[in-house]
Motif scaffolding. Sequence first.
Motif, mmCIF file in Angstrom:
data_model
loop_
_atom_site.group_PDB
_atom_site.id
_atom_site.type_symbol
_atom_site.label_atom_id
_atom_site.label_comp_id
_atom_site.label_asym_id
_atom_site.label_seq_id
_atom_site.Cartn_x
_atom_site.Cartn_y
_atom_site.Cartn_z
ATOM 1 N N PHE A 440 16.639 23.636 96.888
ATOM 2 C CA PHE A 440 16.319 23.635 95.462
ATOM 3 C C PHE A 440 15.562 24.898 95.055
ATOM 4 O O PHE A 440 15.644 25.315 93.897
ATOM 5 C CB PHE A 440 15.533 22.368 95.094
ATOM 6 N N PHE A 441 14.837 25.514 95.985
ATOM 7 C CA PHE A 441 14.250 26.828 95.695
ATOM 8 C C PHE A 441 15.345 27.846 95.389
ATOM 9 O O PHE A 441 15.281 28.577 94.394
ATOM 10 C CB PHE A 441 13.400 27.302 96.878
ATOM 11 N N LEU A 442 16.354 27.918 96.251
ATOM 12 C CA LEU A 442 17.451 28.853 96.006
ATOM 13 C C LEU A 442 18.138 28.546 94.678
ATOM 14 O O LEU A 442 18.517 29.455 93.927
ATOM 15 C CB LEU A 442 18.463 28.788 97.142
ATOM 16 N N LEU A 443 18.289 27.266 94.367
ATOM 17 C CA LEU A 443 19.035 26.864 93.179
ATOM 18 C C LEU A 443 18.268 27.185 91.900
ATOM 19 O O LEU A 443 18.782 27.867 90.999
ATOM 20 C CB LEU A 443 19.342 25.366 93.262
ATOM 21 N N ASN A 449 23.600 28.937 95.151
ATOM 22 C CA ASN A 449 24.042 27.792 95.938
ATOM 23 C C ASN A 449 24.885 28.356 97.074
ATOM 24 O O ASN A 449 25.966 28.908 96.841
ATOM 25 C CB ASN A 449 24.852 26.805 95.091
ATOM 26 N N VAL A 450 24.380 28.234 98.296
ATOM 27 C CA VAL A 450 25.060 28.833 99.444
ATOM 28 C C VAL A 450 26.486 28.313 99.576
ATOM 29 O O VAL A 450 27.399 29.052 99.973
ATOM 30 C CB VAL A 450 24.247 28.573 100.735
ATOM 31 N N GLY A 454 28.169 31.684 99.346
ATOM 32 C CA GLY A 454 28.310 32.186 100.700
ATOM 33 C C GLY A 454 27.081 32.953 101.155
ATOM 34 O O GLY A 454 26.051 33.012 100.462
ATOM 35 N N VAL A 455 27.190 33.587 102.324
ATOM 36 C CA VAL A 455 26.057 34.316 102.889
ATOM 37 C C VAL A 455 26.465 35.731 103.301
ATOM 38 O O VAL A 455 25.847 36.343 104.170
ATOM 39 C CB VAL A 455 25.460 33.555 104.098
ATOM 40 N N PRO A 479 20.325 30.615 106.175
ATOM 41 C CA PRO A 479 19.703 31.858 106.636
ATOM 42 C C PRO A 479 18.620 32.294 105.660
ATOM 43 O O PRO A 479 18.537 31.800 104.528
ATOM 44 C CB PRO A 479 20.870 32.846 106.657
ATOM 45 N N SER A 480 17.799 33.226 106.083
ATOM 46 C CA SER A 480 16.759 33.742 105.193
ATOM 47 C C SER A 480 17.396 34.550 104.063
ATOM 48 O O SER A 480 18.433 35.187 104.233
ATOM 49 C CB SER A 480 15.772 34.609 105.970
#
Length: 759
Positions: A440-443, A449-450, A454-455, A479-480
Amino acid sequence: MDNPGWHARRRAAHQEDDQYPPARGPDGRYRPVEQVLPLDEAFIGGFNISAPPSPAPPPLPPKDGGYPNHSAYNPAPAPVRLPFVHAGTPPPMFPPSPQDSVRQPSYGSDSQATHMTAVERSQTLKAARMHPYLQFMCGPLLRFDTVDDHGVWHGAALIVSDGGRGLDYEPFPTFKYTWDPDRPVPKHRDAPSSGRSIDLGPHPADPMAMHFAPQHADGAAAAHGANVQQRRVTGREIYVFSGPGGTHTFWRFLIQVPLIDSEMQVRYCVNDGLEMDFVVPGARQTMRMAAYSCNGFSAGVNADDFRGPGFQSGYDPVWVDLLAKHAERPYHVLVGGGDQLYCDGLTREPELQEWVNCPKADEKKRFPVTREILEAIDRFYFNHYCQVFRSGAFARANSSIPMLNMAGKPARRIDGFGSYPDDLQKAPVFNMIGARGYFFFLLFQCFINVSVDGVDDRPGAHAFKSLIVGGPGSYVPFPSHSFLARLGPACYMLLLDCRAERKLSQVCSEEEYKKVFQRLQGLPYGVEHLIIQIGIPIAYPRMVFLETMLSSKFNPLVSLGRTGSLGLKGFVNKFNADAELLDDLNDHWTSKHHKAERNRFIEQLQSFAHQRRIRISFLSGDVHCAAVGVLKTLVKGKRAAEVAPASDHRYMLNVVTSAIVNTPPPNGVLTMVSSLSTKRHRTMHYADTDEAMIPLFERDPDGSKPRSQYIMGRRNWCSIVLEQPSGDLVFDIRVEKVKGQGETTGYTARAPPPRWTPN
């Protein structure tokens, strides 16, 4: 400032929380700690006027209150809205008490409307209606990415919409943004030193949105010149959250603005609704930054203790000061340096109580993640993010200053996550709380959204150009995510992910360091400043003795805390019964677990700085006080002169700004840290490096003698500006003058440009 009866209500809430097992409602579901509702269309439009509603949806229930009161059992009533926000008397978030109504000035749309002409009234009271209709749960949020080699500003906007009845997602939501190269950024009047009043502008997802549309400095509407540029982008659906209230869709809009010689105001709207704006810099200008950390109160802190006269919440005062400075001279980026919100209430969710109340640590570590527990974790994060990011002055900030957020301690899901013993970190429930918190931090904070993005961080492969993907997470399935953003031709910022790969023996993996330094080596020549956002201070007083005491198995206080004797139950944490403060100490760069890694990192940066002739400065938060540490070349010999900072490649400031909302540490802790600030550390003398704390605070904000010249225990934030023609990067730590009143005074530290000759 205190709210009468707060302690009694808190005790009652705790007694209700302590009821085990928790009771289910008539529908068989537990009552959540926090639940947000969709925003009324009047709030989305930004005005509270009697205008014909859009024909689609039925009326909504009243919106829940402003900032979270961490109690879903006593939901806040609908807020009262005032037409203008005053730096000393912002609009109340809750209905004013009788005593508040006595001291607050009276406002009314009718009284102001009578002083307008008919044309002005028709323009001012015109409500912006979205078409097609959307119902917001949160947003718009703005995020800055970087400026590319062609001088194009890249960023994004995010909204979260409700999927209820009457909504039209055909076509998808659109984001329209407009800029005029011929129109200068509107000049705002300077706020007077006392009694100042500043119009913060309406916010479509803010319960405090104002009655009136914002007026431009020249009194005219946003007229379009001959060279006006306009773009409309379609939202991309990056996630759908499904909860008790239905489905809620996350829409991301990518923004690109070609920069010109001067600053420009960019106006934007969603589905042709209310227009808002942000400011982009000139092509050869270094962005003005506002940095903050610790945007919330720890459990047990009474927010009303930080509520000055005229404020209805302790959350807003210092944020209103930041916004007042933004109105005087707009900031281009808002830097979140950790603890952007606090999630202490997660462990009060009823579905988690069986796990929380496990009497034995081993049982707690083996406790399985049930479907109900997973749903409760996601529900809490979603509701809490929506509530905090759409409320009060913080919502005004994140919709008018594009954000740059780092994953040092991005949200206090579990304080110190990653710094607990390995067996606890891998425990199913504990691990799931951290993993979903990072998702949710990334979002919410990075708009990523990975599963969608993707990464792959190769050029052109990811939606965000500044992303540096590191090694796999130690305890999270991602991943970081670090970021290297161009703030101008002379300045870059690295936001180092110090959380995804963290474990007790590691802050970042060798893989992450390798990728970060590879990206740094690609910086163009001519860059003079690199700011590294690391969350937790890297040059700060050590507390080795306290760390040793708390980690000792012979510590009697830990033993008594584990048995609950002598009222010391709170001395140990609820996860593995270790000392409560130990995870915080283990989190620090100066912890015995991370000291060697810290020193290697600093040496690598020194080598890079010397080779590339770049001044490096650290920016951090976490410790709930303001301070400035410094790394510099060690002077050998009593008569030897210090190397001038401008000529010293080892000269690196560590500016600590914390907290913008939370309470400072107790006086005893501040005294202890202050006494340790005078101690000379020999940790890096082997590398010809000395470190110290700078006696920045020669006076208290009221002009009196300070308790400490090294540590300031008041709420604060930091303004960062590249000064010309000196080339100094000026860190202006803005410290609250009077508790709860918001107005700040500045303490400046300067990072000089590099003036040494590289090898």
